[in-house]
Design an enzyme around this catalytic site. Structure first.
Site, mmCIF file in Angstrom:
data_model
loop_
_atom_site.group_PDB
_atom_site.id
_atom_site.type_symbol
_atom_site.label_atom_id
_atom_site.label_comp_id
_atom_site.label_asym_id
_atom_site.label_seq_id
_atom_site.Cartn_x
_atom_site.Cartn_y
_atom_site.Cartn_z
ATOM 1 N N PRO A 45 1.529 -15.352 39.543
ATOM 2 C CA PRO A 45 2.959 -15.508 39.816
ATOM 3 C C PRO A 45 3.731 -14.205 39.616
ATOM 4 C CG PRO A 45 2.169 -17.425 38.622
ATOM 5 C CD PRO A 45 1.024 -16.443 38.670
ATOM 6 N N GLU A 46 3.405 -13.468 38.548
ATOM 7 C CA GLU A 46 3.995 -12.153 38.344
ATOM 8 C C GLU A 46 2.970 -11.195 37.743
ATOM 9 O OE1 GLU A 46 7.780 -14.712 38.147
ATOM 10 O OE2 GLU A 46 5.888 -14.793 37.053
ATOM 11 N N THR A 47 3.187 -9.909 38.020
ATOM 12 C CA THR A 47 2.436 -8.812 37.400
ATOM 13 C C THR A 47 3.444 -7.846 36.806
ATOM 14 O OG1 THR A 47 0.568 -9.008 38.931
ATOM 15 C CG2 THR A 47 0.833 -6.903 37.803
#
Length: 264
Positions: A45-47
């Site tokens: 979903p996020e990095t």
């Protein structure tokens, strides 16, 4: 060159559950295009990319990318990265650190809770603010694959709020309605725009929580965020009761950072 990264599970007490996150620790020298490509490769979903802070009194500067775009702020990446940085710094006591994000400096209290996990709380530099009127119930119902009578409960109505990223919050009738949500990929962006929609109800699966939620963000490259770190906003008109969020425990998938080799 090799760049260290760690993958974490946020908002869970079990491995490979909750909300996945990748954190690239050696991000200096990476431009936005390279960061976006790496985030797309991880497909979490996020990095998060950890950079030296502009203010030497702060712990780090963070840049947060979904597979499709950069975000000015996100909750679960802030929690997970704060826990990780606290563990890297060492010690067994709680400590306060400040991380720089595009919404401003975010003050975090992080505390290890085991050999491979910890918890964190943060204070935003700005409280969530109204982001304009929400779509009407009929349009939201069609976009989410629900009936119009399933939108809203107990005086809660759909609304839009932002703490850096506008989100449409949609109360629905219960867990059955939550489970039936089938966002229409053509109608949802046309109804709520390019930003996420956060669907919630006050019927829960596990005891000790006040709400159950799902978040859909297809234009961020995230069809569904399994355990979002963006709670409903603290507005008395929108949220007149206390929110019990999942414990922000963050098990690391590895006790040591994994090496990532690639070109930037």
């Amino acid at each position: 060159m090799g760049r260290r990264f760690v993958t974490l599970d946020v908002f869970t007490d079990r491995r490979f559950a909750g909300n996945s996150l990748a954190v690239v620790l050696d991000a200096e020298g990476l431009g936005p295009a390279a960061m976006q490509a790496i985030a797309r490769e991880f497909n979490h979903p996020e990095t998060v990319f950890v950079l030296p802070p502009a203010d030497s009194a702060h712990r780090a500067r963070l840049r947060i990318f979904t597979p499709a775009r950069e975000l000015p702020f996100a909750g679960h990446p802030t929690v997970g990265t704060a826990v990780l940085l606290g563990r890297i710094d060492g010690g067994s006591a709680a400590r306060e650190i400040v991380v720089e994000e595009d919404i401003g400096p975010v003050r975090c209290l992080t505390e290890p809770t085991g050999t491979d996990r910890g918890r964190a709380r943060f204070t935003l530099p700005q409280l969530p603010a109204s982001a304009g009127a929400a779509p009407d119930d009929a349009a939201l119902a069609v976009a989410l694959g629900l009936g119009p009578d399933e939108i809203g409960f107990g005086g809660f109505r759909a609304s839009r709020w932002s703490a850096g990223l506008p989100v449409t919050f949609v109360p629905v009738a219960g867990l059955a309605a939550i489970g039936r949500c089938r966002p229409d990929p053509s109608k949802l962006p046309a109804t709520v725009g390019d930003n996420p929609v956060y669907v919630f109800c006050d019927e829960t699966v596990e005891p000790g929580h006040a709400f159950h939620a799902r978040m859909f963000a297809p234009r961020l490259g995230v069809p569904e965020d399994p355990a979002t770190g963006a709670p409903p906003p603290p507005s008395p008109e929108f949220l007149p009761r206390a929110v019990a969020l999942p414990t922000a425990s963050t098990p690391l998938r590895s006790s040591r950072a994994t090496r990532w080799g690639g070109r930037a």
